[in-house]
Design a protein around this motif. Structure first.
Motif, PDB file in Angstrom:
ATOM      1  N   PRO A  51      -1.898 -11.859   0.480  1.00  0.00           N
ATOM      2  CA  PRO A  51      -3.017 -12.265  -0.377  1.00  0.00           C
ATOM      3  C   PRO A  51      -3.525 -11.112  -1.236  1.00  0.00           C
ATOM      4  O   PRO A  51      -3.397  -9.938  -0.871  1.00  0.00           O
ATOM      5  CB  PRO A  51      -4.075 -12.723   0.627  1.00  0.00           C
ATOM      6  CG  PRO A  51      -3.753 -11.970   1.875  1.00  0.00           C
ATOM      7  CD  PRO A  51      -2.262 -11.852   1.903  1.00  0.00           C
ATOM      8  N   ALA A  52      -4.120 -11.458  -2.353  1.00  0.00           N
ATOM      9  CA  ALA A  52      -4.641 -10.450  -3.282  1.00  0.00           C
ATOM     10  C   ALA A  52      -5.754  -9.625  -2.663  1.00  0.00           C
ATOM     11  O   ALA A  52      -5.981  -8.480  -3.064  1.00  0.00           O
ATOM     12  CB  ALA A  52      -5.149 -11.145  -4.547  1.00  0.00           C
ATOM     13  N   SER A  53      -6.434 -10.172  -1.650  1.00  0.00           N
ATOM     14  CA  SER A  53      -7.537  -9.444  -1.020  1.00  0.00           C
ATOM     15  C   SER A  53      -7.071  -8.175  -0.306  1.00  0.00           C
ATOM     16  O   SER A  53      -7.871  -7.276  -0.044  1.00  0.00           O
ATOM     17  CB  SER A  53      -8.258 -10.360  -0.021  1.00  0.00           C
ATOM     18  OG  SER A  53      -7.351 -10.828   0.974  1.00  0.00           O
ATOM     19  N   LEU A  54      -5.769  -8.087  -0.019  1.00  0.00           N
ATOM     20  CA  LEU A  54      -5.229  -6.904   0.651  1.00  0.00           C
ATOM     21  C   LEU A  54      -4.803  -5.813  -0.331  1.00  0.00           C
ATOM     22  O   LEU A  54      -4.382  -4.743   0.087  1.00  0.00           O
ATOM     23  CB  LEU A  54      -4.018  -7.289   1.521  1.00  0.00           C
ATOM     24  CG  LEU A  54      -4.281  -8.178   2.732  1.00  0.00           C
ATOM     25  CD1 LEU A  54      -2.972  -8.478   3.448  1.00  0.00           C
ATOM     26  CD2 LEU A  54      -5.264  -7.523   3.696  1.00  0.00           C
ATOM     27  N   ALA A  55      -4.893  -6.091  -1.616  1.00  0.00           N
ATOM     28  CA  ALA A  55      -4.404  -5.155  -2.634  1.00  0.00           C
ATOM     29  C   ALA A  55      -4.939  -3.730  -2.491  1.00  0.00           C
ATOM     30  O   ALA A  55      -4.174  -2.772  -2.626  1.00  0.00           O
ATOM     31  CB  ALA A  55      -4.713  -5.701  -4.032  1.00  0.00           C
ATOM     32  N   PRO A  56      -6.241  -3.526  -2.207  1.00  0.00           N
ATOM     33  CA  PRO A  56      -6.724  -2.139  -2.077  1.00  0.00           C
ATOM     34  C   PRO A  56      -5.993  -1.347  -0.999  1.00  0.00           C
ATOM     35  O   PRO A  56      -5.778  -0.140  -1.149  1.00  0.00           O
ATOM     36  CB  PRO A  56      -8.201  -2.329  -1.718  1.00  0.00           C
ATOM     37  CG  PRO A  56      -8.564  -3.655  -2.285  1.00  0.00           C
ATOM     38  CD  PRO A  56      -7.341  -4.497  -2.101  1.00  0.00           C
TER      39      PRO A  56
ATOM     40  N   LEU B  43     -13.055  -0.236   4.339  1.00  0.00           N
ATOM     41  CA  LEU B  43     -13.912  -1.117   5.136  1.00  0.00           C
ATOM     42  C   LEU B  43     -15.380  -0.806   4.879  1.00  0.00           C
ATOM     43  O   LEU B  43     -16.207  -1.722   4.742  1.00  0.00           O
ATOM     44  CB  LEU B  43     -13.599  -0.952   6.621  1.00  0.00           C
ATOM     45  CG  LEU B  43     -12.308  -1.584   7.137  1.00  0.00           C
ATOM     46  CD1 LEU B  43     -12.048  -1.158   8.579  1.00  0.00           C
ATOM     47  CD2 LEU B  43     -12.378  -3.105   7.054  1.00  0.00           C
ATOM     48  N   GLN B  44     -15.715   0.477   4.795  1.00  0.00           N
ATOM     49  CA  GLN B  44     -17.107   0.869   4.516  1.00  0.00           C
ATOM     50  C   GLN B  44     -17.554   0.381   3.146  1.00  0.00           C
ATOM     51  O   GLN B  44     -18.697  -0.023   2.960  1.00  0.00           O
ATOM     52  CB  GLN B  44     -17.252   2.384   4.602  1.00  0.00           C
ATOM     53  CG  GLN B  44     -17.311   2.925   6.023  1.00  0.00           C
ATOM     54  CD  GLN B  44     -17.721   4.388   6.051  1.00  0.00           C
ATOM     55  OE1 GLN B  44     -17.489   5.133   5.105  1.00  0.00           O
ATOM     56  NE2 GLN B  44     -18.327   4.804   7.144  1.00  0.00           N
ATOM     57  N   ARG B  45     -16.636   0.421   2.194  1.00  0.00           N
ATOM     58  CA  ARG B  45     -16.967  -0.031   0.841  1.00  0.00           C
ATOM     59  C   ARG B  45     -17.000  -1.550   0.724  1.00  0.00           C
ATOM     60  O   ARG B  45     -17.478  -2.092  -0.272  1.00  0.00           O
ATOM     61  CB  ARG B  45     -15.928   0.507  -0.154  1.00  0.00           C
ATOM     62  CG  ARG B  45     -15.924   2.014  -0.318  1.00  0.00           C
ATOM     63  CD  ARG B  45     -14.808   2.404  -1.268  1.00  0.00           C
ATOM     64  NE  ARG B  45     -14.760   3.851  -1.497  1.00  0.00           N
ATOM     65  CZ  ARG B  45     -13.822   4.457  -2.205  1.00  0.00           C
ATOM     66  NH1 ARG B  45     -12.841   3.728  -2.748  1.00  0.00           N
ATOM     67  NH2 ARG B  45     -13.835   5.767  -2.369  1.00  0.00           N
ATOM     68  N   GLY B  46     -16.476  -2.242   1.714  1.00  0.00           N
ATOM     69  CA  GLY B  46     -16.423  -3.697   1.662  1.00  0.00           C
ATOM     70  C   GLY B  46     -15.265  -4.236   0.840  1.00  0.00           C
ATOM     71  O   GLY B  46     -15.240  -5.423   0.502  1.00  0.00           O
ATOM     72  N   GLU B  47     -14.294  -3.376   0.526  1.00  0.00           N
ATOM     73  CA  GLU B  47     -13.157  -3.814  -0.287  1.00  0.00           C
ATOM     74  C   GLU B  47     -12.130  -4.590   0.530  1.00  0.00           C
ATOM     75  O   GLU B  47     -11.327  -5.340  -0.019  1.00  0.00           O
ATOM     76  CB  GLU B  47     -12.497  -2.607  -0.955  1.00  0.00           C
ATOM     77  CG  GLU B  47     -13.402  -1.901  -1.950  1.00  0.00           C
ATOM     78  CD  GLU B  47     -12.705  -0.758  -2.661  1.00  0.00           C
ATOM     79  OE1 GLU B  47     -11.505  -0.876  -2.946  1.00  0.00           O
ATOM     80  OE2 GLU B  47     -13.362   0.268  -2.926  1.00  0.00           O
ATOM     81  N   ILE B  48     -12.108  -4.392   1.845  1.00  0.00           N
ATOM     82  CA  ILE B  48     -11.278  -5.189   2.742  1.00  0.00           C
ATOM     83  C   ILE B  48     -12.124  -5.544   3.953  1.00  0.00           C
ATOM     84  O   ILE B  48     -13.179  -4.952   4.186  1.00  0.00           O
ATOM     85  CB  ILE B  48     -10.011  -4.429   3.200  1.00  0.00           C
ATOM     86  CG1 ILE B  48     -10.389  -3.109   3.890  1.00  0.00           C
ATOM     87  CG2 ILE B  48      -9.067  -4.198   2.041  1.00  0.00           C
ATOM     88  CD1 ILE B  48      -9.210  -2.370   4.487  1.00  0.00           C
ATOM     89  N   LYS B  49     -11.657  -6.537   4.728  1.00  0.00           N
ATOM     90  CA  LYS B  49     -12.380  -6.963   5.923  1.00  0.00           C
ATOM     91  C   LYS B  49     -11.508  -6.750   7.156  1.00  0.00           C
ATOM     92  O   LYS B  49     -10.282  -6.858   7.090  1.00  0.00           O
ATOM     93  CB  LYS B  49     -12.773  -8.435   5.800  1.00  0.00           C
ATOM     94  CG  LYS B  49     -13.730  -8.709   4.655  1.00  0.00           C
ATOM     95  CD  LYS B  49     -14.079 -10.183   4.575  1.00  0.00           C
ATOM     96  CE  LYS B  49     -15.043 -10.456   3.420  1.00  0.00           C
ATOM     97  NZ  LYS B  49     -15.366 -11.898   3.304  1.00  0.00           N
TER      98      LYS B  49
ATOM     99  N   ILE C  25      -6.997  -7.545   8.193  1.00  0.00           N
ATOM    100  CA  ILE C  25      -5.953  -6.549   8.404  1.00  0.00           C
ATOM    101  C   ILE C  25      -5.557  -6.416   9.877  1.00  0.00           C
ATOM    102  O   ILE C  25      -4.892  -5.462  10.254  1.00  0.00           O
ATOM    103  CB  ILE C  25      -6.390  -5.172   7.866  1.00  0.00           C
ATOM    104  CG1 ILE C  25      -7.670  -4.704   8.545  1.00  0.00           C
ATOM    105  CG2 ILE C  25      -6.573  -5.228   6.360  1.00  0.00           C
ATOM    106  CD1 ILE C  25      -8.078  -3.288   8.161  1.00  0.00           C
ATOM    107  N   ASP C  26      -5.956  -7.378  10.682  1.00  0.00           N
ATOM    108  CA  ASP C  26      -5.620  -7.312  12.110  1.00  0.00           C
ATOM    109  C   ASP C  26      -4.327  -8.062  12.394  1.00  0.00           C
ATOM    110  O   ASP C  26      -4.139  -9.192  11.933  1.00  0.00           O
ATOM    111  CB  ASP C  26      -6.763  -7.922  12.931  1.00  0.00           C
ATOM    112  CG  ASP C  26      -6.636  -7.585  14.407  1.00  0.00           C
ATOM    113  OD1 ASP C  26      -5.834  -6.694  14.756  1.00  0.00           O
ATOM    114  OD2 ASP C  26      -7.338  -8.221  15.223  1.00  0.00           O
ATOM    115  N   LYS C  27      -3.410  -7.428  13.125  1.00  0.00           N
ATOM    116  CA  LYS C  27      -2.141  -8.017  13.563  1.00  0.00           C
ATOM    117  C   LYS C  27      -1.266  -8.414  12.376  1.00  0.00           C
ATOM    118  O   LYS C  27      -0.832  -9.563  12.256  1.00  0.00           O
ATOM    119  CB  LYS C  27      -2.391  -9.229  14.471  1.00  0.00           C
ATOM    120  CG  LYS C  27      -3.222  -8.932  15.711  1.00  0.00           C
ATOM    121  CD  LYS C  27      -3.295 -10.154  16.603  1.00  0.00           C
ATOM    122  CE  LYS C  27      -4.206  -9.916  17.787  1.00  0.00           C
ATOM    123  NZ  LYS C  27      -5.644  -9.904  17.386  1.00  0.00           N
ATOM    124  N   LEU C  28      -0.986  -7.455  11.503  1.00  0.00           N
ATOM    125  CA  LEU C  28      -0.156  -7.713  10.323  1.00  0.00           C
ATOM    126  C   LEU C  28       1.135  -6.910  10.370  1.00  0.00           C
ATOM    127  O   LEU C  28       1.151  -5.756  10.779  1.00  0.00           O
ATOM    128  CB  LEU C  28      -0.899  -7.329   9.041  1.00  0.00           C
ATOM    129  CG  LEU C  28      -2.152  -8.100   8.650  1.00  0.00           C
ATOM    130  CD1 LEU C  28      -2.642  -7.607   7.295  1.00  0.00           C
ATOM    131  CD2 LEU C  28      -1.881  -9.586   8.584  1.00  0.00           C
TER     132      LEU C  28
END
Length: 343
Positions: free
Chosen positions: A29-34, A227-233, A237-240
């Motif tokens: 997904p695009a949300s993982l791009a960072p 994670l601190q910046r809120g760019e990913i959750k 990113i768990d179990k990938l």
């Protein structure tokens, strides 16, 4: 915590040319791009969240810190004693008379051979010491752009830590290239699946380095910044398992633990029963469980043929009651293997 990082110039999930993605992978997904921007597209990556207690992580990490500090101290001690001797030997080789000069007129042949053997052994042992043991404390304390110490200094010991493993001595071509790809690849079975076995996953992240996997300390630091910046959750990113497929970009597979599989099946069975109960056909649910048990109890094991027979018998029971089995299954989001294996 580090406040920023330098972005690597690497391939991202923007490569979207048509290509077949081998199962069990799907497009990331695009949300993982960072985070994907930080990964090496030539390598396979495993990412999960280490939720062991901080005190446990601290006690585990104290062992390599102590060991590497002792090794570094011993190496420095040896260097302080060996360096003057090597300088004196160098002067001897240049023709100066020193305390290590061997006078052939006052020493016997046997003594000369003994001196030669001792010096040769000293050269060999020092070479082996600094060639194979010396890099341990250097990489542990000083390797750049990141090392175990900078990782721990930046994130400390947290209840939830991002662990990023990277393939070692193998890569994406082994997993997604060739005739057998994805889950059919021997590397998927022997490198990926063995690395996420439940027993192995009980370890803290720092203990997961082996001959097939290394830790990406720089990426782990960067992940906490993101994670601190809120760019990913965290949940994303768990179990990938992540890999970069030429023509498709980044692809991923999210694995499940045994507890998650069992809980997922339980929820689907409950939803299946509730759907039938609302239709006034709860008896079909109990008939389904009876059919599964009957086929399981037959001698010869619960084979694929018997599993298929369960589905056919259940469909027949539903049809006699005027209920579309496939429609009910679709309504609860699919039963997968639950339909034949039961609750």
């Amino acid at each position: 915590m580090a406040r920023g990082f330098n972005k690597r110039s690497k391939a991202t999930s923007s490569d979207t040319s048509p290509v077949d993605i081998p199962p069990p992978f799907t497009r990331a997904p695009a949300s993982l791009a960072p985070l994907l921007d930080r990964l090496d597209p030539a390598q396979v990556h495993l990412i999960h969240i280490d939720r062991l207690p901080p005190a446990h992580k601290r006690s585990i990490f104290l062992i390599p810190v102590t060991l590497n500090a002792l090794i570094a101290a011993l190496l420095l001690w040896r260097l302080s004693h060996a360096l003057p001797k090597y300088l004196t030997l160098l002067q001897t080789l240049l023709g100066y008379t020193t305390a290590l000069t061997v006078d052939p007129n006052t020493t016997t042949r046997k003594q000369q051979f003994m001196i030669l053997a001792k010096r040769t052994a000293m050269f060999a042992l020092d070479f082996l010491l600094y060639r194979f043991i010396g890099p341990w404390p250097l990489t542990f304390f000083l390797e750049q752009p990141a090392n175990p110490c900078t990782w721990r200094w930046n994130i400390r010991f947290l209840p939830e830590e991002v662990i990023v493993r990277v393939s070692r001595h193998w890569g994406v071509e082994d997993l997604l290239g060739g005739v057998k790809k994805g889950e059919e690849s021997p590397f998927f079975k022997t490198r990926v699946l063995t690395a996420i076995e439940p027993v192995f996953m009980r370890k803290t992240g720092y203990l997961m380095m082996d001959k097939n996997w290394d830790l990406e300390f720089e990426v782990m630091q960067d992940a906490h910044v993101l994670l601190q910046r809120g760019e990913i959750k965290t949940a994303e990113i768990d179990k990938l398992v992540l890999a970069h497929l030429e023509g498709a970009g980044w692809v991923y597979w999210r694995w499940e633990t045994d507890d998650e599989v069992v809980e997922g099946r339980r929820k689907k069975v409950v939803a299946f029963k509730e759907a039938l109960t609302k239709m006034g056909k709860e008896s079909l649910f109990w008939r389904w469980t009876e059919i599964v048990e009957e086929e399981r109890d037959v001698d010869g094991g619960f084979t694929r043929e018997r599993q298929e027979r369960v589905v056919e018998r259940v469909k027949g029971e539903f049809e006699r009651e005027g209920v579309d089995f496939e429609e009910v299954v679709a309504r609860v989001g699919g039963l997968d293997e639950v339909a034949v294996k039961g609750a």
